[in-house]
Design a protein around this motif. Structure first.
Motif, PDB file in Angstrom:
ATOM      1  N   GLU A 123       0.808  -1.217   0.000  1.00  0.00           N
ATOM      2  CA  GLU A 123       0.000   0.000   0.000  1.00  0.00           C
ATOM      3  C   GLU A 123       0.846   1.274   0.000  1.00  0.00           C
ATOM      4  N   PHE A 124       2.147   1.121  -0.007  1.00  0.00           N
ATOM      5  CA  PHE A 124       3.042   2.277  -0.117  1.00  0.00           C
ATOM      6  C   PHE A 124       2.967   2.833  -1.543  1.00  0.00           C
ATOM      7  N   ASP A 125       2.877   4.160  -1.646  1.00  0.00           N
ATOM      8  CA  ASP A 125       2.669   4.769  -2.967  1.00  0.00           C
ATOM      9  C   ASP A 125       3.973   5.125  -3.680  1.00  0.00           C
ATOM     10  N   GLY A 126       5.118   4.721  -3.128  1.00  0.00           N
ATOM     11  CA  GLY A 126       6.392   5.013  -3.772  1.00  0.00           C
ATOM     12  C   GLY A 126       6.479   4.562  -5.214  1.00  0.00           C
ATOM     13  N   PRO A 127       6.038   3.337  -5.550  1.00  0.00           N
ATOM     14  CA  PRO A 127       6.119   2.899  -6.947  1.00  0.00           C
ATOM     15  C   PRO A 127       5.388   3.814  -7.924  1.00  0.00           C
ATOM     16  N   ASP A 128       4.402   4.576  -7.451  1.00  0.00           N
ATOM     17  CA  ASP A 128       3.700   5.507  -8.343  1.00  0.00           C
ATOM     18  C   ASP A 128       4.623   6.607  -8.862  1.00  0.00           C
ATOM     19  N   GLN A 129       5.738   6.859  -8.154  1.00  0.00           N
ATOM     20  CA  GLN A 129       6.669   7.902  -8.588  1.00  0.00           C
ATOM     21  C   GLN A 129       7.277   7.570  -9.947  1.00  0.00           C
ATOM     22  N   ARG A 165      -3.352  -2.969 -14.694  1.00  0.00           N
ATOM     23  CA  ARG A 165      -2.440  -1.982 -14.088  1.00  0.00           C
ATOM     24  C   ARG A 165      -3.093  -1.443 -12.834  1.00  0.00           C
ATOM     25  N   LEU A 166      -2.435  -1.612 -11.705  1.00  0.00           N
ATOM     26  CA  LEU A 166      -2.978  -1.208 -10.420  1.00  0.00           C
ATOM     27  C   LEU A 166      -2.102  -0.123  -9.800  1.00  0.00           C
ATOM     28  N   PRO A 167      -2.698   0.703  -8.925  1.00  0.00           N
ATOM     29  CA  PRO A 167      -1.927   1.799  -8.318  1.00  0.00           C
ATOM     30  C   PRO A 167      -1.019   1.303  -7.207  1.00  0.00           C
ATOM     31  N   ILE A 168      -0.318   2.252  -6.607  1.00  0.00           N
ATOM     32  CA  ILE A 168       0.620   2.056  -5.487  1.00  0.00           C
ATOM     33  C   ILE A 168       1.478   0.820  -5.768  1.00  0.00           C
ATOM     34  N   GLY A 169       1.622  -0.090  -4.811  1.00  0.00           N
ATOM     35  CA  GLY A 169       2.472  -1.255  -5.020  1.00  0.00           C
ATOM     36  C   GLY A 169       1.710  -2.524  -5.288  1.00  0.00           C
ATOM     37  N   LEU A 170       0.478  -2.407  -5.779  1.00  0.00           N
ATOM     38  CA  LEU A 170      -0.345  -3.593  -5.947  1.00  0.00           C
ATOM     39  C   LEU A 170       0.128  -4.486  -7.085  1.00  0.00           C
ATOM     40  N   ASN A 171       0.891  -3.949  -8.034  1.00  0.00           N
ATOM     41  CA  ASN A 171       1.589  -4.795  -8.999  1.00  0.00           C
ATOM     42  C   ASN A 171       2.969  -5.094  -8.427  1.00  0.00           C
ATOM     43  N   LEU A 172       3.234  -6.359  -8.136  1.00  0.00           N
ATOM     44  CA  LEU A 172       4.520  -6.703  -7.535  1.00  0.00           C
ATOM     45  C   LEU A 172       5.680  -6.326  -8.451  1.00  0.00           C
ATOM     46  N   GLY A 173       5.459  -6.441  -9.767  1.00  0.00           N
ATOM     47  CA  GLY A 173       6.502  -6.012 -10.690  1.00  0.00           C
ATOM     48  C   GLY A 173       6.862  -4.554 -10.508  1.00  0.00           C
TER      49      GLY A 173
END
Length: 606
Positions: A95-101, A120-128
């Motif tokens: 649930e951390f939004d860092g990957p959205d950066q 395609r999912l927001p935040i870290g919901l895609n493990l890739g």
């Protein structure tokens, strides 16, 4: 065969013993599981979880010999370990939004939906997206990684020393797996990750026996097998597949909801209460009681008024009821007739309004406006407009949590008596005040009817047991009505409730957690733009003005649930006139849940 099932969920971690012969759970250990919000990013405290797992296996194996270990965890979580099996980077909270950066860069690299079936999912919901972000942000640490593991298999590695991956976790919206070829996706090759991926093994595979040092630590048998493990949604599916049920669908949202909506304690009933109920069940004789309840329980309630309030109440004035809901029915039927006018505060508990409307009673809702509680001037004004037959108030109140100060309570009861208005005092949240001692309306008037319950302070919501303290003249009418409507409250709950008054030490620890949650919400909610609409004197609610964000609290609550995965109650339930401006947040849950909920709301509002 006894299998220990390690179940790492997003809210709780559990270790359960399951008897495969009966498919029944025979023992359980549980601990709250919340991410650590520390550098370098929110992450899972795997060492705390590991200690919990080992301690649970040790304790459970003493009770029943464990024959095998199986593992299931939440998805969207991967682990990078180095050649020594240590973490190369902390296990990121999805649930951390860092990957959205790096969303634009990741979108350019990720495979198409047709290849992986992954949206395609927001935040870290895609493990890739997590791995992509970690590699870009922490290149040196990422370069230390020798193996990429899915979360269930990380725990299997720690138990056996054998590295593996498994398709139910690989295939859960990760972008890492191609189900059409049963192989890793083009993203894995594009990013150079294939060399890091552990071999894929079926969930049922025995990876190996538990490591020798863990045999010594836990007392488990040296050859105790550990299965590869699987994603928790698939684990939930298995019982349905093994049943003879008709065709079905299993839907997983992939994200757990933090509920701040329901006014229900998250703790179980006190141990003594549960033990008394178990003993009564073993005895086996559970039947009808007197309509007003067991004599021993009525005596215990009467003694409680002497001990807690310093007031003498005769047991003969106590009526035990099937929860406070039945008590309201009984009070309204005994005290009022159809067409009578009864005043309540707005905002207020919606069941007051609904029950009285069903009985044909005219409800007079007094809008509190800027006032925190109902007071004598409100009552005089409403009575001048048209005479009232009754007034019902709560202190501490639902939804506001406001407490009527002792002098104002005395004036309110005195005014009602002078005007010939019957008084019902809802004291269900007594013993949950944080700034002042409880004061019962019984201290200020002999004609007051008090309603209370074992649901809130005593953590006994599902036991459906409450009580009334009645004026002498109402005892017999209430008894006759109760006999006709309910026969008697449930005897099992009555027997158990007697023990609740002996559990103060245990229950005060629960209250201390509410107080901690209260302090947190009093600080954080206004910071997030939710101004407190009433003082948080008692109960476990924060009642907030949400007009900084919306003028439609119902739509706002729906949107917050759908997007932030936090549930709260729109004010319209409590105030049909002004409730579109307010919401109620319950803080009866765990402290970790409160921290998590506020973090989610903060991210969402940004």
């Amino acid at each position: 065969m006894i299998v220990a099932v390690i179940d790492i969920g997003k809210t709780n971690a559990k270790v359960a013993l399951v008897d495969l012969a009966t498919l029944s759970e025979i023992a359980l250990r549980r601990v709250a599981n919340a991410p650590v919000r520390q550098a370098p990013y929110p992450h899972h405290d795997v060492e705390a979880l590991w200690t919990f797992i080992l301690n649970s296996l040790t304790d459970l194996n003493r009770a029943r010999r464990i024959d095998a270990i199986s593992i299931t965890t939440h998805g969207a979580t991967g682990v990078l370990v180095d050649a020594a099996g240590e973490l190369a980077l902390p296990v990121l909270d999805y649930e951390f939004d860092g990957p959205d950066q790096l969303a634009a860069d990741y979108d350019a690299a990720r495979p198409p939906f047709a290849e992986t079936g992954t949206p395609r999912l927001p935040i870290g919901l895609n493990l890739g997206a997590q791995f992509f972000w970690q590699q870009k942000q922490f290149p040196a640490e990422f370069a230390r990684a020798a193996t990429m593991l899915m979360y269930p298999q990380y725990w299997a590695l720690r138990l056996t020393g054998v590295a593996a991956n498994e398709v139910t976790s690989l295939g859960c919206h990760t972008d890492l797996w191609n189900p059409w070829t049963s192989d890793y996706s083009s993203l894995v090759d594009r990013m150079g990750w294939r060399r890091l991926m552990a071999p894929v093994r079926p969930a049922r595979d025995r990876l190996g026996p538990i490591l020798p040092e863990l045999v010594r630590r836990t007392g488990l048998a040296p050859q105790t097998p550990v299965f590869c493990g699987l994603h928790d949604s698939n684990a939930s599916l298995l019982p349905h597949l093994l049943s003879d049920a008709p065709p079905f669908s299993v839907v997983s949202t992939g994200t757990w909801v933090v509920s701040m909506a329901v006014g229900q304690p998250s703790d179980p009933a006190p141990a003594g209460v549960r033990e008394a109920a178990a003993a009564a069940l073993r005895h086996g004789r559970i039947g009808y009681t007197d309509a007003l309840g067991l004599a021993d329980l009525r005596k215990a309630i009467a003694e409680h008024y002497g001990e807690h309030y310093g007031i003498d109440v005769a047991p003969s004035r106590i009526a035990v009821t099937t929860g406070s809901s039945a008590a309201f029915n009984l009070a309204f039927l005994a005290m009022f007739d159809p067409g009578d006018r009864v005043a309540i505060a707005a905002p207020g508990y919606p069941a007051y309004r609904n029950i009285m409307a069903a009985l044909g009673i005219e409800i007079v809702e007094i809008e509190l406006g800027a006032d925190a509680y109902l007071h004598a001037e409100h009552l005089k004004s409403a009575h001048r407009d048209k005479p009232l037959k009754g007034v019902l108030f709560a202190s501490p109140a639902n939804p506001t949590g406001a407490v009527i100060p002792a002098d104002e309570l005395a004036a309110l009861v005195k005014t009602a008596e002078e005007l010939g208005i019957g008084v019902i005092s809802d004291e269900i949240y007594h013993r949950l005040a944080y700034a002042a001692p409880d004061v019962t309306a019984l201290a200020h008037g002999a004609g007051v009817t008090v309603i209370n319950s074992f649901s809130k302070y005593y953590c006994m919501t599902g036991w459906r047991i409450g009580w009334m303290v009645l004026p002498e003249e109402l005892v017999r009418p209430v008894e006759r009505i109760a006999q006709s409507l309910y026969i008697s409250p449930p005897e099992l709950s009555q027997i158990a409730a007697i023990e609740a008054f002996k559990a103060t030490e245990e229950l005060e620890k629960v209250k201390a957690r509410y107080a901690l949650n209260r302090d947190l919400l009093m600080k954080r909610l206004p910071e997030l733009g939710f101004a407190l609409a009433a003082p948080m004197d008692g109960a476990f609610y924060a009642f907030c003005d949400v007009t900084r964000h919306t003028n439609d609290s119902m739509a706002f609550a729906r949107k917050m649930l759908a997007e932030a995965h936090v549930a709260a109650t729109p004010g319209r339930d409590f105030d049909p006139q002004q409730g579109h401006r307010t919401m109620r947040f319950s803080y009866a849950g765990s402290h970790d849940d409160m921290v998590e909920a506020l973090a989610r709301i903060e991210r969402w509002l940004k």
